[in-house]
Motif scaffolding. Sequence first.
Motif, PDB file in Angstrom:
ATOM      1  N   THR A   1     -59.015  88.197  -3.049  1.00 29.84           N
ATOM      2  CA  THR A   1     -57.840  87.515  -3.593  1.00 29.84           C
ATOM      3  C   THR A   1     -56.931  87.047  -2.470  1.00 29.84           C
ATOM      4  N   GLN A   2     -56.160  86.037  -2.760  1.00 30.27           N
ATOM      5  CA  GLN A   2     -55.155  85.561  -1.813  1.00 30.27           C
ATOM      6  C   GLN A   2     -53.898  86.434  -1.855  1.00 30.27           C
ATOM      7  N   LEU A   3     -53.847  87.382  -2.783  1.00 30.88           N
ATOM      8  CA  LEU A   3     -52.672  88.243  -2.959  1.00 30.88           C
ATOM      9  C   LEU A   3     -53.070  89.723  -2.849  1.00 30.88           C
ATOM     10  N   PRO A   4     -53.660  90.144  -1.737  1.00 28.19           N
ATOM     11  CA  PRO A   4     -54.182  91.512  -1.660  1.00 28.19           C
ATOM     12  C   PRO A   4     -53.133  92.607  -1.824  1.00 28.19           C
ATOM     13  N   ILE A   5     -51.964  92.440  -1.249  1.00 27.80           N
ATOM     14  CA  ILE A   5     -50.927  93.474  -1.339  1.00 27.80           C
ATOM     15  C   ILE A   5     -50.387  93.563  -2.754  1.00 27.80           C
ATOM     16  N   GLU A   6     -50.115  92.418  -3.363  1.00 35.62           N
ATOM     17  CA  GLU A   6     -49.574  92.386  -4.714  1.00 35.62           C
ATOM     18  C   GLU A   6     -50.562  92.975  -5.725  1.00 35.62           C
ATOM     19  N   VAL A   7     -51.847  92.602  -5.591  1.00 31.87           N
ATOM     20  CA  VAL A   7     -52.872  93.118  -6.501  1.00 31.87           C
ATOM     21  C   VAL A   7     -53.045  94.625  -6.290  1.00 31.87           C
TER      22      VAL A   7
ATOM     23  N   ALA B   1     -49.955 100.750  -9.685  1.00 34.82           N
ATOM     24  CA  ALA B   1     -48.889 100.979 -10.663  1.00 34.82           C
ATOM     25  C   ALA B   1     -49.434 101.119 -12.087  1.00 34.82           C
ATOM     26  N   GLN B   2     -50.356 100.239 -12.472  1.00 34.24           N
ATOM     27  CA  GLN B   2     -50.828 100.232 -13.859  1.00 34.24           C
ATOM     28  C   GLN B   2     -51.941 101.235 -14.137  1.00 34.24           C
ATOM     29  N   LEU B   3     -52.786 101.486 -13.132  1.00 33.63           N
ATOM     30  CA  LEU B   3     -53.934 102.370 -13.356  1.00 33.63           C
ATOM     31  C   LEU B   3     -53.854 103.674 -12.571  1.00 33.63           C
ATOM     32  N   GLY B   4     -52.944 103.740 -11.619  1.00 35.47           N
ATOM     33  CA  GLY B   4     -52.861 104.928 -10.787  1.00 35.47           C
ATOM     34  C   GLY B   4     -54.057 105.084  -9.865  1.00 35.47           C
ATOM     35  N   ARG B   5     -54.720 103.994  -9.554  1.00 31.70           N
ATOM     36  CA  ARG B   5     -55.902 104.022  -8.688  1.00 31.70           C
ATOM     37  C   ARG B   5     -55.557 103.547  -7.291  1.00 31.70           C
TER      38      ARG B   5
ATOM     39  N   LEU C   1     -64.169 102.494 -18.560  1.00 31.27           N
ATOM     40  CA  LEU C   1     -63.152 102.093 -19.529  1.00 31.27           C
ATOM     41  C   LEU C   1     -62.030 101.285 -18.883  1.00 31.27           C
ATOM     42  N   GLU C   2     -61.920 101.334 -17.568  1.00 31.73           N
ATOM     43  CA  GLU C   2     -60.862 100.621 -16.846  1.00 31.73           C
ATOM     44  C   GLU C   2     -61.301  99.275 -16.285  1.00 31.73           C
ATOM     45  N   VAL C   3     -62.584  98.973 -16.346  1.00 32.25           N
ATOM     46  CA  VAL C   3     -63.099  97.737 -15.732  1.00 32.25           C
ATOM     47  C   VAL C   3     -62.429  96.500 -16.311  1.00 32.25           C
TER      48      VAL C   3
ATOM     49  N   LYS D   1     -60.002  93.644 -14.334  1.00 36.40           N
ATOM     50  CA  LYS D   1     -60.217  92.191 -14.337  1.00 36.40           C
ATOM     51  C   LYS D   1     -59.015  91.462 -14.919  1.00 36.40           C
ATOM     52  N   ASP D   2     -58.447  91.986 -15.994  1.00 38.58           N
ATOM     53  CA  ASP D   2     -57.271  91.359 -16.602  1.00 38.58           C
ATOM     54  C   ASP D   2     -56.090  91.327 -15.636  1.00 38.58           C
ATOM     55  N   ILE D   3     -55.844  92.446 -14.952  1.00 40.52           N
ATOM     56  CA  ILE D   3     -54.733  92.531 -14.002  1.00 40.52           C
ATOM     57  C   ILE D   3     -54.928  91.530 -12.871  1.00 40.52           C
ATOM     58  N   VAL D   4     -56.111  91.545 -12.284  1.00 44.96           N
ATOM     59  CA  VAL D   4     -56.388  90.685 -11.123  1.00 44.96           C
ATOM     60  C   VAL D   4     -56.288  89.215 -11.508  1.00 44.96           C
ATOM     61  N   LEU D   5     -56.965  88.824 -12.573  1.00 43.94           N
ATOM     62  CA  LEU D   5     -56.985  87.406 -12.926  1.00 43.94           C
ATOM     63  C   LEU D   5     -55.651  86.900 -13.460  1.00 43.94           C
ATOM     64  N   ALA D   6     -54.820  87.784 -14.002  1.00 45.36           N
ATOM     65  CA  ALA D   6     -53.472  87.382 -14.404  1.00 45.36           C
ATOM     66  C   ALA D   6     -52.614  87.071 -13.180  1.00 45.36           C
ATOM     67  N   MET D   7     -52.890  87.747 -12.080  1.00 46.04           N
ATOM     68  CA  MET D   7     -52.117  87.537 -10.851  1.00 46.04           C
ATOM     69  C   MET D   7     -52.675  86.413  -9.988  1.00 46.04           C
ATOM     70  N   ASP D   8     -54.002  86.264  -9.977  1.00 44.96           N
ATOM     71  CA  ASP D   8     -54.666  85.265  -9.137  1.00 44.96           C
ATOM     72  C   ASP D   8     -55.888  84.744  -9.888  1.00 44.96           C
ATOM     73  N   GLU D   9     -55.721  83.615 -10.561  1.00 41.33           N
ATOM     74  CA  GLU D   9     -56.808  83.066 -11.375  1.00 41.33           C
ATOM     75  C   GLU D   9     -58.008  82.624 -10.541  1.00 41.33           C
ATOM     76  N   HIS D  10     -57.844  82.532  -9.224  1.00 40.46           N
ATOM     77  CA  HIS D  10     -58.936  82.127  -8.340  1.00 40.46           C
ATOM     78  C   HIS D  10     -59.588  83.320  -7.642  1.00 40.46           C
ATOM     79  N   ALA D  11     -59.198  84.521  -8.014  1.00 42.07           N
ATOM     80  CA  ALA D  11     -59.772  85.721  -7.400  1.00 42.07           C
ATOM     81  C   ALA D  11     -61.258  85.813  -7.736  1.00 42.07           C
ATOM     82  N   PHE D  12     -61.986  86.505  -6.873  1.00 39.17           N
ATOM     83  CA  PHE D  12     -63.408  86.742  -7.049  1.00 39.17           C
ATOM     84  C   PHE D  12     -63.581  88.239  -7.235  1.00 39.17           C
ATOM     85  N   VAL D  13     -64.117  88.649  -8.385  1.00 34.65           N
ATOM     86  CA  VAL D  13     -64.234  90.068  -8.719  1.00 34.65           C
ATOM     87  C   VAL D  13     -65.701  90.400  -8.978  1.00 34.65           C
TER      88      VAL D  13
END
Length: 82
Positions: free
Chosen positions: A4-10, A16-20, A46-48, A52-64
């Motif tokens: 992602t272009q937003l590694p720190i934010e992601v 914050a959301q998953l505690g991971r 169960l968290e997969v 994906k939802d968290i990452v793609l909401a923040m960076d729609e061009h991310a590669f997961v």
Amino acid sequence: MIVTQLPIEVTDELNAQLGRGVTILHGQGGYTKLPKEILYCVVNRLEVTKVKDIVLAMDEHAFVTVNAVHDIVGGRFKKSSH
């Protein structure tokens, strides 16, 4: 693994959301030769979708990519009580 272009934010949002925790790997684009940050995060099955939802909401061009992990030793990853 997440590119992602937003590694720190992601990273902050996954924590914050998953505690991971997330490991940030330093890489280089094969085509562009530009530096890239690759995020490595282990979650349960169960968290997969949430990841994906968290990452793609923040960076729609991310590669997961999602890979099955069969065993974990060390770290703070806890087995689910399910």
